[in-house]
Design a protein around this motif. Structure first.
Motif, mmCIF file in Angstrom:
data_model
loop_
_atom_site.group_PDB
_atom_site.id
_atom_site.type_symbol
_atom_site.label_atom_id
_atom_site.label_comp_id
_atom_site.label_asym_id
_atom_site.label_seq_id
_atom_site.Cartn_x
_atom_site.Cartn_y
_atom_site.Cartn_z
ATOM 1 N N LYS A 117 11.723 6.719 -8.395
ATOM 2 C CA LYS A 117 12.640 7.475 -9.255
ATOM 3 C C LYS A 117 13.911 7.771 -8.477
ATOM 4 C CE LYS A 117 10.246 11.817 -8.024
ATOM 5 N NZ LYS A 117 8.974 11.283 -7.504
ATOM 6 N N LYS A 118 14.953 8.101 -9.203
ATOM 7 C CA LYS A 118 16.208 8.507 -8.561
ATOM 8 C C LYS A 118 16.108 10.003 -8.238
ATOM 9 C CE LYS A 118 18.869 4.696 -9.439
ATOM 10 N NZ LYS A 118 20.004 4.081 -8.729
ATOM 11 N N TYR A 119 16.821 10.403 -7.179
ATOM 12 C CA TYR A 119 16.680 11.779 -6.697
ATOM 13 C C TYR A 119 17.915 12.617 -6.996
ATOM 14 C CZ TYR A 119 12.463 10.171 -4.487
ATOM 15 O OH TYR A 119 11.206 9.665 -4.291
ATOM 16 N N ASP A 120 17.640 13.883 -7.352
ATOM 17 C CA ASP A 120 18.700 14.845 -7.638
ATOM 18 C C ASP A 120 19.142 15.579 -6.380
ATOM 19 O OD1 ASP A 120 18.469 14.513 -10.559
ATOM 20 O OD2 ASP A 120 16.504 15.454 -10.248
ATOM 21 N N ILE A 121 18.238 15.668 -5.405
ATOM 22 C CA ILE A 121 18.542 16.409 -4.168
ATOM 23 C C ILE A 121 18.009 15.628 -2.970
ATOM 24 C CG2 ILE A 121 18.093 18.518 -2.850
ATOM 25 C CD1 ILE A 121 17.896 20.057 -5.424
ATOM 26 N N LEU A 122 18.845 15.468 -1.952
ATOM 27 C CA LEU A 122 18.424 14.962 -0.643
ATOM 28 C C LEU A 122 18.416 16.124 0.334
ATOM 29 C CD1 LEU A 122 20.469 11.641 -0.155
ATOM 30 C CD2 LEU A 122 18.287 11.981 -1.342
ATOM 31 N N VAL A 160 19.146 5.306 -4.292
ATOM 32 C CA VAL A 160 18.071 6.146 -4.838
ATOM 33 C C VAL A 160 18.598 7.525 -5.251
ATOM 34 C CG1 VAL A 160 16.379 4.934 -3.411
ATOM 35 C CG2 VAL A 160 17.323 7.103 -2.597
ATOM 36 N N MET A 161 19.918 7.705 -5.260
ATOM 37 C CA MET A 161 20.526 8.981 -5.628
ATOM 38 C C MET A 161 20.989 8.967 -7.077
ATOM 39 S SD MET A 161 22.870 9.451 -2.195
ATOM 40 C CE MET A 161 23.929 10.709 -2.919
ATOM 41 N N ASN A 162 20.702 10.049 -7.809
ATOM 42 C CA ASN A 162 21.312 10.231 -9.114
ATOM 43 C C ASN A 162 22.799 10.511 -8.960
ATOM 44 O OD1 ASN A 162 19.427 9.829 -11.183
ATOM 45 N ND2 ASN A 162 18.439 11.798 -10.769
ATOM 46 N N ASP A 163 23.555 10.263 -9.998
ATOM 47 C CA ASP A 163 24.998 10.465 -9.917
ATOM 48 C C ASP A 163 25.367 11.918 -9.644
ATOM 49 O OD1 ASP A 163 25.462 7.787 -10.358
ATOM 50 O OD2 ASP A 163 25.771 8.009 -12.520
ATOM 51 N N ARG A 164 24.513 12.848 -10.046
ATOM 52 C CA ARG A 164 24.804 14.271 -9.843
ATOM 53 C C ARG A 164 24.165 14.812 -8.564
ATOM 54 N NH1 ARG A 164 20.771 13.771 -13.576
ATOM 55 N NH2 ARG A 164 18.837 14.971 -13.224
ATOM 56 N N CYS A 165 23.730 13.933 -7.693
ATOM 57 C CA CYS A 165 22.936 14.321 -6.523
ATOM 58 C C CYS A 165 23.614 15.391 -5.665
ATOM 59 C CB CYS A 165 22.664 13.078 -5.676
ATOM 60 S SG CYS A 165 21.418 13.340 -4.400
ATOM 61 N N VAL A 166 22.780 16.258 -5.107
ATOM 62 C CA VAL A 166 23.210 17.329 -4.206
ATOM 63 C C VAL A 166 22.536 17.114 -2.853
ATOM 64 C CG1 VAL A 166 23.056 19.820 -3.765
ATOM 65 C CG2 VAL A 166 23.594 18.978 -6.068
ATOM 66 N N ILE A 167 23.252 17.409 -1.770
ATOM 67 C CA ILE A 167 22.691 17.320 -0.419
ATOM 68 C C ILE A 167 22.497 18.729 0.143
ATOM 69 C CG2 ILE A 167 23.216 16.696 1.985
ATOM 70 C CD1 ILE A 167 24.545 14.162 0.940
ATOM 71 N N LEU A 168 21.330 18.976 0.733
ATOM 72 C CA LEU A 168 21.072 20.185 1.520
ATOM 73 C C LEU A 168 20.852 19.739 2.956
ATOM 74 C CD1 LEU A 168 18.396 21.997 -0.727
ATOM 75 C CD2 LEU A 168 20.863 21.840 -1.083
ATOM 76 N N CYS A 169 21.689 20.217 3.866
ATOM 77 C CA CYS A 169 21.615 19.760 5.261
ATOM 78 C C CYS A 169 21.760 20.932 6.215
ATOM 79 C CB CYS A 169 22.718 18.723 5.533
ATOM 80 S SG CYS A 169 22.804 18.185 7.246
ATOM 81 N N SER A 170 20.783 21.101 7.098
ATOM 82 C CA SER A 170 20.899 22.135 8.122
ATOM 83 C C SER A 170 21.801 21.646 9.249
ATOM 84 C CB SER A 170 19.519 22.500 8.669
ATOM 85 O OG SER A 170 18.822 21.340 9.099
ATOM 86 N N SER A 171 22.704 22.506 9.705
ATOM 87 C CA SER A 171 23.562 22.211 10.855
ATOM 88 C C SER A 171 23.987 23.523 11.475
ATOM 89 C CB SER A 171 24.806 21.421 10.437
ATOM 90 O OG SER A 171 25.738 21.366 11.502
ATOM 91 N N THR A 186 28.629 12.885 -4.454
ATOM 92 C CA THR A 186 27.714 14.010 -4.647
ATOM 93 C C THR A 186 28.361 15.069 -5.528
ATOM 94 O OG1 THR A 186 28.538 15.127 -2.650
ATOM 95 C CG2 THR A 186 26.613 13.708 -2.386
ATOM 96 N N SER A 187 27.525 15.894 -6.133
ATOM 97 C CA SER A 187 28.043 17.052 -6.873
ATOM 98 C C SER A 187 28.396 18.182 -5.928
ATOM 99 C CB SER A 187 27.000 17.539 -7.886
ATOM 100 O OG SER A 187 26.768 16.567 -8.866
ATOM 101 N N ALA A 188 27.593 18.333 -4.872
ATOM 102 C CA ALA A 188 27.822 19.392 -3.894
ATOM 103 C C ALA A 188 27.043 19.088 -2.632
ATOM 104 C CB ALA A 188 27.404 20.756 -4.456
ATOM 105 N N ILE A 189 27.537 19.622 -1.528
ATOM 106 C CA ILE A 189 26.837 19.523 -0.245
ATOM 107 C C ILE A 189 26.727 20.934 0.331
ATOM 108 C CG2 ILE A 189 26.867 18.583 2.099
ATOM 109 C CD1 ILE A 189 28.599 16.278 0.979
#
Length: 491
Positions: free
Chosen positions: A292-297, A332-343, A417-420
């Motif tokens: 499936k395509k993913y909404d969030i990475l 594998v990303m949906n067009d509205r995909c959002v990224i959550l990344c720790s830094s 992405t929609s947001a990061i």
């Protein structure tokens, strides 16, 4: 489910929904089998003595031959005792000596391109103690200097009009040998082959023909593939170098797995050899897994990886790293995909390694700089700054134009992405002024993303270790659902 993600010099925990999918390179889907250590030498000798599309080194070499063996810098490939670079160099020397080539006519050249010029300890780690001791004291191990006017040759232009410059030692030798790695690279497909010489042995003016927005923001660049305009330019520049030298490079490339172990060895003429090596590398790199395509990475960014200490805290390098993941996972990303990344995002620019990036970042805050590509108009201004050039040549810093390829790449994350969300930033303002959102925890970021972008039941893909291991280019299990295949064809 509870998972750990890279964060600074340690890890950060995240409590994610139980239905979250997890992918770890080499573990979730095992790599193809690698060559056992006891069979490596035989595999290399078979490849070196039966190259694709050209004569073997033994047949080409002669006693007075001048040979340059080109080795990638520390950004590329492993450093274990059985690493590709170490074994290939050892056995190539053996083949050359058997043909009568004299040691004093052999030069090892580190192909750092616009990366920092290799220090003594870098050369030692890349080549191994035995070769290092044999060639270092006689000054037969050097690092490419793209700003040395005495040792760069202007070869004119490709048919497309791209400038071609080449290291003079390579241009003037009788047998130029490229030791490369066939590993998935976000920039134009695989490393090795013509990418090796087009980026590692040239200068910023040539590299500026492909590491710029008009190439990197094309539809054929994202997701990463082997058929983009950037890839075509690599090949054209490499072949122009061969045309002007009057003979081809002899390539020895290894297809590597997640742990930089050799899956297969390919030697010979790059134009004919690369497609054959890619067939094997595709089996490890383009992984058809997602159903499936993913909404969030979800992933984490350590402070030190790939380009050096500070990559996960320097805001411009952070953007490049985020975009590299989009390039790898866009299929594998949906067009509205959002990224959550720790830094940890603590404001550490590492000014010694990237002396120009603080000024570049400051420039981005002013004078109608609305999106990252806007700053590209300053590329030549920075690339010709004598202070920064001296630091590249004499203080092991990145070349100032390198930052502009990072900026060009960095915009890809925003475009796709929609947001990061940056999680746990100690200096959150640095993330916010690059267009990123900030939250203290993964859980807070996830709730905000669900409310604003992806709804209550998003498809989530967690990517632990994504910056600690040689990544893959993740694809849909059904290739027909990919937006682009490995060769740039729309699906």
């Amino acid at each position: 489910m509870k998972l750990e993600f890279e964060y600074g010099h340690g890890l950060m925990s995240a409590e994610l929904p139980d239905q979250t999918d997890v992918f770890i390179p080499g573990e979730t889907i095992p790599d193809p089998p690698y060559i056992p250590e006891e069979k490596l030498e035989d595999a290399y000798l078979k490849s070196l003595r039966n190259p694709i599309g050209m004569k073997s080194l033994r047949d080409m070499a002669f006693p007075d031959a001048r040979v340059v063996i080109v080795i990638p810098d520390r950004v590329k490939g492993g450093e274990q005792p059985t690493s590709h670079r170490k074994i290939a160099a050892k056995l190539i020397l053996r083949e050359l000596y058997s043909a009568g080539v004299r040691k004093e006519n052999i030069l090892f050249l580190i192909s750092n391109g616009l990366h920092p010029r290799a220090k003594k300890e870098d050369c030692q780690a890349i080549l191994g103690e035995e070769i290092f001791q044999l060639f270092w004291e006689s000054h037969q191990i050097i690092s490419h200097d793209s700003e040395d006017p005495k040792h760069m040759v202007d070869l004119g232009f490709t048919d497309r009009g791209d400038p071609v410059w080449l290291n003079k030692y390579v241009y003037e030798c009788d047998i130029p040998i490229l030791i490369g790695h066939v590993q998935g690279n976000p920039y134009g497909g695989y490393s090795g082959g013509y990418k090796h010489c087009a980026t590692g042995l040239s200068n910023w003016r040539s590299i500026a023909s492909h590491h710029v927005p008009e190439v990197m923001h094309r539809k054929d660049f994202t997701p990463v593939n082997n058929g983009s305009l950037m890839r075509q330019k690599f090949d054209e520049i490499g072949m122009k170098m061969e045309e002007k030298m009057g003979h081809p490079f002899f390539c020895c490339d290894a297809v590597l797995d997640t742990s930089s172990r050799q899956i297969a060895i390919f030697s010979g003429y790059a134009k004919e050899m690369m497609p054959e090596s890619w067939k094997v590398a595709d089996q490890r790199t383009y992984v058809h897994w997602a159903e499936k395509k993913y909404d969030i990475l979800v992933f984490g960014m350590p402070q030190k990886f790939h380009y050096g200490d500070g990559m996960g805290t320097n805001p411009i390098m952070m953007m490049q790293a985020l975009s590299a993941q989009v390039l790898r996972f866009k299929r594998v990303m949906n067009d509205r995909c959002v990224i959550l990344c720790s830094s940890i995002c603590n404001g550490y620019f590492h000014d010694e390694l990237w002396p120009y990036l603080r000024e570049e970042w400051e420039a981005f805050q002013h004078d109608y700089m609305n999106i990252l590509p806007d700053i590209n108009r300053l590329g030549e201004y920075f690339a010709t700054d004598e202070q920064y050039i001296r630091k590249y040549r004499m203080a092991n810093a990145f070349h100032p134009f390198h930052g502009f390829s990072m900026m060009s790449c960095g915009h890809i994350a925003e475009e796709n992405t929609s947001a990061i969300y940056i999680i746990g930033a100690e200096e959150p303002g640095l993330a916010r002024n690059m267009g990123l959102k900030t939250r203290a925890t993964f859980e807070e970021a996830l709730e905000d993303a669900k409310r604003k972008y992806v709804g209550e039941h998003p498809n989530i893909l967690a990517l632990p270790k994504t910056f600690r291991m040689a990544s893959v280019h993740l694809c849909m299990k059904d290739p027909a659902l990919d937006c682009m295949d490995a060769y740039g064809n729309r699906t």
